[in-house]
Design a protein around this motif. Structure first.
Motif, PDB file in Angstrom:
ATOM      1  N   VAL A 288     -31.478 -38.532  11.388  1.00 19.11           N
ATOM      2  CA  VAL A 288     -30.135 -38.006  11.640  1.00 19.11           C
ATOM      3  C   VAL A 288     -29.896 -37.718  13.116  1.00 19.11           C
ATOM      4  CG1 VAL A 288     -28.715 -35.948  11.240  1.00 19.11           C
ATOM      5  CG2 VAL A 288     -29.735 -37.152   9.322  1.00 19.11           C
ATOM      6  N   ARG A 289     -30.897 -37.223  13.819  1.00 19.91           N
ATOM      7  CA  ARG A 289     -30.715 -36.902  15.242  1.00 19.91           C
ATOM      8  C   ARG A 289     -30.234 -38.105  16.045  1.00 19.91           C
ATOM      9  NH1 ARG A 289     -34.018 -32.066  17.848  1.00 19.91           N
ATOM     10  NH2 ARG A 289     -34.214 -31.213  15.779  1.00 19.91           N
ATOM     11  N   GLN A 290     -30.661 -39.287  15.653  1.00 21.10           N
ATOM     12  CA  GLN A 290     -30.247 -40.502  16.356  1.00 21.10           C
ATOM     13  C   GLN A 290     -28.789 -40.848  16.078  1.00 21.10           C
ATOM     14  OE1 GLN A 290     -33.567 -42.697  14.605  1.00 21.10           O
ATOM     15  NE2 GLN A 290     -34.196 -43.221  16.701  1.00 21.10           N
ATOM     16  N   LEU A 291     -28.212 -40.260  15.068  1.00 21.14           N
ATOM     17  CA  LEU A 291     -26.826 -40.539  14.702  1.00 21.14           C
ATOM     18  C   LEU A 291     -25.850 -39.485  15.220  1.00 21.14           C
ATOM     19  CD1 LEU A 291     -27.405 -41.539  10.967  1.00 21.14           C
ATOM     20  CD2 LEU A 291     -27.034 -43.079  12.905  1.00 21.14           C
ATOM     21  N   LEU A 292     -26.347 -38.421  15.838  1.00 16.47           N
ATOM     22  CA  LEU A 292     -25.471 -37.316  16.221  1.00 16.47           C
ATOM     23  C   LEU A 292     -24.381 -37.717  17.205  1.00 16.47           C
ATOM     24  CD1 LEU A 292     -27.919 -34.286  16.420  1.00 16.47           C
ATOM     25  CD2 LEU A 292     -26.277 -34.848  14.614  1.00 16.47           C
ATOM     26  N   GLY A 293     -24.697 -38.561  18.167  1.00 19.23           N
ATOM     27  CA  GLY A 293     -23.673 -39.001  19.124  1.00 19.23           C
ATOM     28  C   GLY A 293     -22.535 -39.705  18.424  1.00 19.23           C
ATOM     29  N   ALA A 294     -22.869 -40.640  17.555  1.00 23.01           N
ATOM     30  CA  ALA A 294     -21.850 -41.359  16.802  1.00 23.01           C
ATOM     31  C   ALA A 294     -21.124 -40.420  15.843  1.00 23.01           C
ATOM     32  CB  ALA A 294     -22.481 -42.524  16.045  1.00 23.01           C
ATOM     33  N   TYR A 295     -21.831 -39.441  15.312  1.00 23.96           N
ATOM     34  CA  TYR A 295     -21.236 -38.480  14.384  1.00 23.96           C
ATOM     35  C   TYR A 295     -20.133 -37.676  15.070  1.00 23.96           C
ATOM     36  CZ  TYR A 295     -21.005 -34.584  11.054  1.00 23.96           C
ATOM     37  OH  TYR A 295     -20.582 -33.616  10.164  1.00 23.96           O
TER      38      TYR A 295
ATOM     39  N   PRO B  90     -18.291 -43.824   6.400  1.00 25.32           N
ATOM     40  CA  PRO B  90     -18.133 -42.627   5.559  1.00 25.32           C
ATOM     41  C   PRO B  90     -19.444 -42.189   4.904  1.00 25.32           C
ATOM     42  CG  PRO B  90     -16.293 -44.110   5.220  1.00 25.32           C
ATOM     43  CD  PRO B  90     -17.299 -44.847   6.092  1.00 25.32           C
ATOM     44  N   ASP B  91     -20.274 -43.130   4.477  1.00 26.73           N
ATOM     45  CA  ASP B  91     -21.547 -42.791   3.852  1.00 26.73           C
ATOM     46  C   ASP B  91     -22.488 -42.130   4.862  1.00 26.73           C
ATOM     47  OD1 ASP B  91     -23.400 -42.842   1.591  1.00 26.73           O
ATOM     48  OD2 ASP B  91     -24.523 -44.297   2.816  1.00 26.73           O
TER      49      ASP B  91
ATOM     50  N   ALA C 211     -23.689 -34.892   7.630  1.00 27.41           N
ATOM     51  CA  ALA C 211     -23.136 -33.564   7.337  1.00 27.41           C
ATOM     52  C   ALA C 211     -24.040 -32.805   6.367  1.00 27.41           C
ATOM     53  CB  ALA C 211     -21.721 -33.696   6.778  1.00 27.41           C
ATOM     54  N   ALA C 212     -24.522 -33.472   5.339  1.00 27.61           N
ATOM     55  CA  ALA C 212     -25.406 -32.830   4.373  1.00 27.61           C
ATOM     56  C   ALA C 212     -26.717 -32.399   5.035  1.00 27.61           C
ATOM     57  CB  ALA C 212     -25.694 -33.769   3.204  1.00 27.61           C
ATOM     58  N   HIS C 213     -27.255 -33.239   5.886  1.00 29.47           N
ATOM     59  CA  HIS C 213     -28.507 -32.908   6.565  1.00 29.47           C
ATOM     60  C   HIS C 213     -28.315 -31.713   7.496  1.00 29.47           C
ATOM     61  CE1 HIS C 213     -32.493 -33.571   8.214  1.00 29.47           C
ATOM     62  NE2 HIS C 213     -31.954 -33.374   9.414  1.00 29.47           N
ATOM     63  N   LEU C 214     -27.193 -31.668   8.200  1.00 27.81           N
ATOM     64  CA  LEU C 214     -26.947 -30.567   9.129  1.00 27.81           C
ATOM     65  C   LEU C 214     -26.856 -29.223   8.407  1.00 27.81           C
ATOM     66  CD1 LEU C 214     -24.394 -32.174  11.607  1.00 27.81           C
ATOM     67  CD2 LEU C 214     -26.828 -31.721  11.983  1.00 27.81           C
ATOM     68  N   ARG C 215     -26.399 -29.248   7.175  1.00 29.43           N
ATOM     69  CA  ARG C 215     -26.340 -28.001   6.405  1.00 29.43           C
ATOM     70  C   ARG C 215     -27.724 -27.451   6.092  1.00 29.43           C
ATOM     71  NH1 ARG C 215     -21.908 -30.743   4.167  1.00 29.43           N
ATOM     72  NH2 ARG C 215     -23.098 -31.573   2.415  1.00 29.43           N
ATOM     73  N   SER C 216     -28.724 -28.333   6.040  1.00 26.39           N
ATOM     74  CA  SER C 216     -30.049 -27.879   5.615  1.00 26.39           C
ATOM     75  C   SER C 216     -31.115 -27.880   6.714  1.00 26.39           C
ATOM     76  CB  SER C 216     -30.539 -28.763   4.461  1.00 26.39           C
ATOM     77  OG  SER C 216     -30.730 -30.089   4.913  1.00 26.39           O
ATOM     78  N   CYS C 217     -30.795 -28.358   7.910  1.00 25.42           N
ATOM     79  CA  CYS C 217     -31.807 -28.475   8.960  1.00 25.42           C
ATOM     80  C   CYS C 217     -31.355 -27.755  10.236  1.00 25.42           C
ATOM     81  CB  CYS C 217     -32.079 -29.955   9.251  1.00 25.42           C
ATOM     82  SG  CYS C 217     -33.300 -30.218  10.555  1.00 25.42           S
ATOM     83  N   ALA C 218     -31.990 -26.623  10.504  1.00 24.96           N
ATOM     84  CA  ALA C 218     -31.620 -25.819  11.671  1.00 24.96           C
ATOM     85  C   ALA C 218     -31.874 -26.555  12.983  1.00 24.96           C
ATOM     86  CB  ALA C 218     -32.382 -24.497  11.657  1.00 24.96           C
ATOM     87  N   GLY C 219     -32.935 -27.343  13.055  1.00 26.23           N
ATOM     88  CA  GLY C 219     -33.243 -28.076  14.292  1.00 26.23           C
ATOM     89  C   GLY C 219     -32.174 -29.099  14.628  1.00 26.23           C
TER      90      GLY C 219
END
Length: 62
Positions: free
Chosen positions: A3-10, A17-18, A24-32
């Protein structure tokens, strides 16, 4: 891809959409990753402040 590699595009709204839902789901569960997201979250608004002249190879003299 992590997911970290996708943050810029996010933050730029450039994911499918997928992918967007997955990040978004990962960010809810991962503080880092949430902390990494907060570091880049304001990028679109900062980019909006740039003028075309700011991006020129040879900026005009002031």
């Amino acid at each position: 891809m992590h997911v970290r590699q996708l943050l810029g595009a996010y933050v730029l709204g450039a994911l499918t959409p997928d992918e967007d839902r997955r990040v978004a789901a990962h960010l809810r569960s991962c503080a880092g990753c949430r902390a990494a997201y907060l570091e880049v979250a304001e990028t679109p608004s900062m980019l909006a402040l740039l003028l075309e002249e700011d991006l020129a190879e040879d900026p005009p003299d002031e």
